[in-house]
Design an enzyme around this catalytic site. Structure first.
Site, PDB file in Angstrom:
ATOM      1  N   ASN A  13      39.516  34.501  49.516  1.00 34.50           N
ATOM      2  CA  ASN A  13      40.518  35.140  48.665  1.00 34.50           C
ATOM      3  C   ASN A  13      40.511  36.618  49.021  1.00 34.50           C
ATOM      4  O   ASN A  13      39.606  37.349  48.645  1.00 34.50           O
ATOM      5  CB  ASN A  13      40.155  34.943  47.183  1.00 34.50           C
ATOM      6  CG  ASN A  13      41.051  35.749  46.259  1.00 34.50           C
ATOM      7  OD1 ASN A  13      42.117  36.210  46.671  1.00 34.50           O
ATOM      8  ND2 ASN A  13      40.620  35.919  45.015  1.00 34.50           N
ATOM      9  N   TRP A  14      41.544  37.012  49.756  1.00 30.42           N
ATOM     10  CA  TRP A  14      41.570  38.403  50.245  1.00 30.42           C
ATOM     11  C   TRP A  14      41.967  39.404  49.167  1.00 30.42           C
ATOM     12  O   TRP A  14      41.845  40.597  49.359  1.00 30.42           O
ATOM     13  CB  TRP A  14      42.535  38.506  51.414  1.00 30.42           C
ATOM     14  CG  TRP A  14      41.929  38.065  52.725  1.00 30.42           C
ATOM     15  CD1 TRP A  14      40.700  37.504  52.918  1.00 30.42           C
ATOM     16  CD2 TRP A  14      42.534  38.169  54.016  1.00 30.42           C
ATOM     17  NE1 TRP A  14      40.493  37.252  54.248  1.00 30.42           N
ATOM     18  CE2 TRP A  14      41.613  37.649  54.946  1.00 30.42           C
ATOM     19  CE3 TRP A  14      43.759  38.640  54.469  1.00 30.42           C
ATOM     20  CZ2 TRP A  14      41.886  37.596  56.316  1.00 30.42           C
ATOM     21  CZ3 TRP A  14      44.032  38.582  55.827  1.00 30.42           C
ATOM     22  CH2 TRP A  14      43.098  38.073  56.737  1.00 30.42           C
ATOM     23  N   LYS A  15      42.535  38.916  48.074  1.00 28.35           N
ATOM     24  CA  LYS A  15      43.032  39.812  47.004  1.00 28.35           C
ATOM     25  C   LYS A  15      44.024  40.820  47.604  1.00 28.35           C
ATOM     26  O   LYS A  15      44.788  40.449  48.487  1.00 28.35           O
ATOM     27  CB  LYS A  15      41.863  40.497  46.305  1.00 28.35           C
ATOM     28  CG  LYS A  15      40.759  39.515  45.931  1.00 28.35           C
ATOM     29  CD  LYS A  15      39.728  40.108  45.037  1.00 28.35           C
ATOM     30  CE  LYS A  15      38.632  39.092  44.785  1.00 28.35           C
ATOM     31  NZ  LYS A  15      37.722  39.471  43.746  1.00 28.35           N
ATOM     32  N   HIS A  99      43.315  32.944  38.672  1.00 30.52           N
ATOM     33  CA  HIS A  99      42.143  33.779  38.993  1.00 30.52           C
ATOM     34  C   HIS A  99      41.885  34.727  37.824  1.00 30.52           C
ATOM     35  O   HIS A  99      42.833  35.191  37.176  1.00 30.52           O
ATOM     36  CB  HIS A  99      42.413  34.567  40.279  1.00 30.52           C
ATOM     37  CG  HIS A  99      41.186  35.248  40.799  1.00 30.52           C
ATOM     38  ND1 HIS A  99      40.717  36.422  40.263  1.00 30.52           N
ATOM     39  CD2 HIS A  99      40.318  34.897  41.768  1.00 30.52           C
ATOM     40  CE1 HIS A  99      39.605  36.776  40.906  1.00 30.52           C
ATOM     41  NE2 HIS A  99      39.337  35.872  41.818  1.00 30.52           N
ATOM     42  N   GLU A 101      41.218  37.734  37.670  1.00 34.72           N
ATOM     43  CA  GLU A 101      41.917  39.032  37.762  1.00 34.72           C
ATOM     44  C   GLU A 101      43.373  38.891  37.322  1.00 34.72           C
ATOM     45  O   GLU A 101      43.938  39.810  36.716  1.00 34.72           O
ATOM     46  CB  GLU A 101      41.805  39.579  39.195  1.00 34.72           C
ATOM     47  CG  GLU A 101      40.396  40.066  39.489  1.00 34.72           C
ATOM     48  CD  GLU A 101      39.988  39.974  40.941  1.00 34.72           C
ATOM     49  OE1 GLU A 101      40.847  39.826  41.820  1.00 34.72           O
ATOM     50  OE2 GLU A 101      38.762  40.059  41.202  1.00 34.72           O
ATOM     51  N   GLU A 171      34.367  30.090  38.627  1.00 31.43           N
ATOM     52  CA  GLU A 171      34.102  31.490  38.939  1.00 31.43           C
ATOM     53  C   GLU A 171      33.671  32.237  37.675  1.00 31.43           C
ATOM     54  O   GLU A 171      34.529  32.732  36.925  1.00 31.43           O
ATOM     55  CB  GLU A 171      35.370  32.139  39.495  1.00 31.43           C
ATOM     56  CG  GLU A 171      35.859  31.533  40.784  1.00 31.43           C
ATOM     57  CD  GLU A 171      36.523  32.571  41.662  1.00 31.43           C
ATOM     58  OE1 GLU A 171      36.086  32.713  42.802  1.00 31.43           O
ATOM     59  OE2 GLU A 171      37.437  33.254  41.209  1.00 31.43           O
ATOM     60  N   GLY A 177      32.692  39.857  42.400  1.00 33.51           N
ATOM     61  CA  GLY A 177      32.695  41.208  42.955  1.00 33.51           C
ATOM     62  C   GLY A 177      31.566  42.076  42.450  1.00 33.51           C
ATOM     63  O   GLY A 177      31.584  43.300  42.625  1.00 33.51           O
ATOM     64  N   SER A 217      30.547  36.159  44.243  1.00 35.35           N
ATOM     65  CA  SER A 217      29.561  36.775  45.144  1.00 35.35           C
ATOM     66  C   SER A 217      28.845  35.751  46.025  1.00 35.35           C
ATOM     67  O   SER A 217      27.655  35.894  46.304  1.00 35.35           O
ATOM     68  CB  SER A 217      28.567  37.618  44.347  1.00 35.35           C
ATOM     69  OG  SER A 217      29.251  38.635  43.636  1.00 35.35           O
ATOM     70  N   GLY A 238      35.471  35.991  47.866  1.00 34.09           N
ATOM     71  CA  GLY A 238      36.225  37.245  47.871  1.00 34.09           C
ATOM     72  C   GLY A 238      35.707  38.171  48.958  1.00 34.09           C
ATOM     73  O   GLY A 238      36.072  38.057  50.135  1.00 34.09           O
ATOM     74  N   GLY A 239      34.822  39.073  48.569  1.00 33.23           N
ATOM     75  CA  GLY A 239      34.329  40.127  49.470  1.00 33.23           C
ATOM     76  C   GLY A 239      33.901  39.630  50.846  1.00 33.23           C
ATOM     77  O   GLY A 239      34.298  40.195  51.883  1.00 33.23           O
TER      78      GLY A 239
HETATM   79  C1  PEP Z   1      36.862  35.931  43.895  1.00 32.94           C
HETATM   80  O1  PEP Z   1      37.478  36.924  43.568  1.00 32.94           O
HETATM   81  O2  PEP Z   1      37.414  34.819  43.872  1.00 32.94           O
HETATM   82  C2  PEP Z   1      35.474  36.093  44.297  1.00 32.94           C
HETATM   83  C3  PEP Z   1      34.682  35.057  44.238  1.00 32.94           C
HETATM   84  O3  PEP Z   1      35.105  37.339  44.700  1.00 32.94           O
HETATM   85  P1  PEP Z   1      33.656  37.768  45.259  1.00 32.94           P
HETATM   86  O4  PEP Z   1      33.234  36.730  46.263  1.00 32.94           O
HETATM   87  O5  PEP Z   1      33.876  39.107  45.886  1.00 32.94           O
HETATM   88  O6  PEP Z   1      32.745  37.805  44.086  1.00 32.94           O
END
Ligand code: PEP
Length: 257
Positions: A13-15, A99, A101, A171, A177, A217, A238-239
């Site tokens: 997930n590049w956001k 999500h 966010e 999640e 994040g 994460s 994500g990251g």
């Molecule tokens: C996400 O936003 O779906 C996510 C899991 O981010 P991260 O891996 O950065 O925690």
């Protein structure tokens, strides 16, 4: 993971990250490193403006492209929004729905999540439905009840015949994040609960075919342990999905023989 009944899916997930130029550079770096993973499907959910280019760039690879959200109507006066049918027509395969966010910053509710899940399925997309508790809810001891509620809301009115296209992502909001990951036991307990809810709604034969990911994460260090849990069938990342070498390491953890 349980590869007998369901697909393992590693999805990035590049956001709101990466320009078109950066997307091209990423694809060039990732493709030779990734090869053709045998045991898991790989998905990259990218910003809407990069979808078309990403589909072209990954055409000759095992990477499917996903969107990060969509609207629940198929057309109309919704300035700035994108209909599921538009995504499908472009060649998009997956779409992230709900999500945290989106829930936090853009008024996504359990009602709109449900509408979007149904609209995405109707259009032929695979929704990656995100559910997860806040730290306060975990501390209050209501995590499993809250997740049960979210899953039931997301699936209201979804037919059993559509369920093999649905992906869930657990999640925990406090792990997104933050560098803080749920322990394998915490993640396993919630993912098992999600499957139990699906089993109660649709029966065991349907429930065992649904891919349930963990997200929060996930990284090359913790991926193998999380993925070793029987009800965790992949990750939403994500990251670590922004760095080709880290993303490939997570795919490799899911792709062990
Ligand atoms: C996400 O936003 O779906 C996510 C899991 O981010 P991260 O891996 O950065 O925690």
């Amino acid at each position: 993971m349980n590869r007998r009944y369901r697909k393992t899916i590693i999805a990035g997930n590049w956001k709101m990250n990466k320009t078109l130029t950066e997307t091209k550079a990423f694809a060039e770096e990732l493709k030779p490193m990734l090869g053709k993973p045998k045991w898991c499907d790989v998905v990259l959910c990218v910003p809407a403006v990069n979808l078309q280019a990403a589909i072209r760039l990954f055409k000759d690879s095992r990477v499917s492209i996903g969107a990060e959200t969509c609207h629940y109507e198929s057309s109309g006066a919704y300035t700035g929004e994108i209909a599921p049918e538009m995504l499908k027509d472009l060649g998009v395969k997956y779409v992230i729905i709900g999500h945290s966010e989106r829930r936090q910053y853009y008024n996504e509710t359990d009602v709109t999540v449900n509408k979007k899940v149904k609209a995405a399925l109707e259009a032929g997309l695979r929704p990656i439905v995100c559910v997860g508790e806040s730290l306060e809810q975990r501390d209050m001891g209501v995590t499993l009840e809250f997740i049960t509620y979210q899953v039931k809301c997301a699936l209201a009115g979804v037919g059993a015949d559509k369920m093999r296209h649905v992906v869930f992502a657990y999640e925990p909001i406090w792990a997104i994040g933050t560098g803080r990951t749920a322990t394998a036991e915490q993640a396993a307990e919630v993912c098992e609960t999600i499957r139990t809810v699906i089993r109660k709604l649709y029966g065991a034969r349907v429930a065992r075919t649904v891919t349930i990911q963990y997200g929060g994460s996930m990284n090359p260090k913790n991926a193998a342990e999380l993925l070793s849990q029987p009800d965790i069938d992949g990750g939403l990342i994500g990251g670590a999905s922004l760095k080709p070498e880290q993303f490939v390491e997570i795919v490799n953890a899911a792709n062990q023989d």
